[in-house]
Motif scaffolding. Structure first.
Motif, short mmCIF file in Angstrom:
data_model
loop_
_atom_site.label_atom_id
_atom_site.label_comp_id
_atom_site.label_asym_id
_atom_site.label_seq_id
_atom_site.Cartn_x
_atom_site.Cartn_y
_atom_site.Cartn_z
N GLY A 1 -17.28 -37.27 10.48
CA GLY A 1 -17.50 -36.79 9.11
C GLY A 1 -16.49 -35.73 8.74
N THR A 2 -16.86 -34.92 7.76
CA THR A 2 -15.97 -33.93 7.18
C THR A 2 -15.42 -32.95 8.21
N LYS A 3 -16.28 -32.39 9.04
CA LYS A 3 -15.85 -31.39 10.01
C LYS A 3 -14.80 -31.96 10.95
N LEU A 4 -15.09 -33.10 11.53
CA LEU A 4 -14.15 -33.71 12.48
C LEU A 4 -12.86 -34.13 11.80
N ALA A 5 -12.95 -34.64 10.58
CA ALA A 5 -11.75 -35.05 9.83
C ALA A 5 -10.87 -33.84 9.53
N LYS A 6 -11.48 -32.74 9.12
CA LYS A 6 -10.69 -31.53 8.82
C LYS A 6 -10.05 -30.97 10.08
N LEU A 7 -10.76 -31.02 11.21
CA LEU A 7 -10.20 -30.52 12.46
C LEU A 7 -9.03 -31.38 12.93
N ALA A 8 -9.04 -32.66 12.57
CA ALA A 8 -7.93 -33.53 12.94
C ALA A 8 -6.67 -33.17 12.15
N ILE A 9 -6.84 -32.60 10.96
CA ILE A 9 -5.70 -32.22 10.12
C ILE A 9 -5.25 -30.80 10.40
N ASN A 10 -6.21 -29.89 10.57
CA ASN A 10 -5.88 -28.48 10.86
C ASN A 10 -6.77 -28.01 12.00
N GLU A 11 -6.18 -27.83 13.16
CA GLU A 11 -6.94 -27.46 14.34
C GLU A 11 -7.19 -25.96 14.47
N ASP A 12 -6.61 -25.15 13.58
CA ASP A 12 -6.83 -23.70 13.61
C ASP A 12 -8.20 -23.39 13.01
N VAL A 13 -9.03 -22.69 13.77
CA VAL A 13 -10.39 -22.41 13.33
C VAL A 13 -10.74 -20.95 13.56
N LEU A 14 -11.81 -20.56 12.93
CA LEU A 14 -12.42 -19.27 13.13
C LEU A 14 -13.90 -19.54 13.38
N PHE A 15 -14.46 -18.84 14.35
CA PHE A 15 -15.88 -18.99 14.69
C PHE A 15 -16.50 -17.61 14.62
#
Length: 152
Positions: A61-75
């Motif tokens: 879904g959205t989360k996994l798709a966005k992570l495939a495009i931009n792997e930089d995250v904040l938690f």
């Protein structure tokens, strides 16, 4: 875990070991992903891995798709009680686990979805920076009023 505040300071900047001790006790947080000019926040449950990375599960879904495009995250995760609070932030890179060995290692963490749904994709957040603060609640301090401040 008891966190000592020096000199009565209500804010304690946490060191890396204190941060990971809190992360290891926590289970819920928020994953922030930015794509273009849009930031999205996803509530997730997570586990800490022995290598000091974070693991979470997700469905396609959205989360996994966005992570495939931009792997930089904040938690971010936090906890608030009656007289204290803490907040921890992890900046890092998300890595969708693909190999059988990686998935098997993630499954050893016994991470289960919040709701009974299929979340068969594991993602590891590899930290590049961690920060955290612990807060001691109390009465608001009174300002000392001097000349020119209207106090006398």
């Amino acid at each position: 875990m008891i966190l000592e505040h020096a000199d009565g300071d209500p804010i304690l900047v946490l060191d890396e070991d204190q941060i990971w001790a809190l992360l290891e006790r926590g289970r819920f947080g928020r994953l922030i992903v930015v794509l273009g000019q849009r930031a999205d926040v996803f509530p997730i449950n997570y586990a800490t891995a022995p290598d000091r990375s974070l693991i979470f599960r997700t469905a396609p879904g959205t989360k996994l798709a966005k992570l495939a495009i931009n792997e930089d995250v904040l938690f971010e995760t936090d906890q608030i009680s009656e007289d204290t609070a803490w907040s921890v932030t992890v900046r890092g890179t998300a890595q969708w686990l693909q190999s059988s060995a990686e998935i098997e290692e993630a499954e050893q963490l016994q991470l289960r979805p919040w709701v009974p749904t299929y979340k068969d994709n594991y993602v590891r957040v590899i930290p590049s920076e961690v920060s955290g603060r612990h807060f001691q609640f109390g009465p608001h301090p009174e300002r000392e009023l001097g000349e020119g401040t209207g106090g006398g």
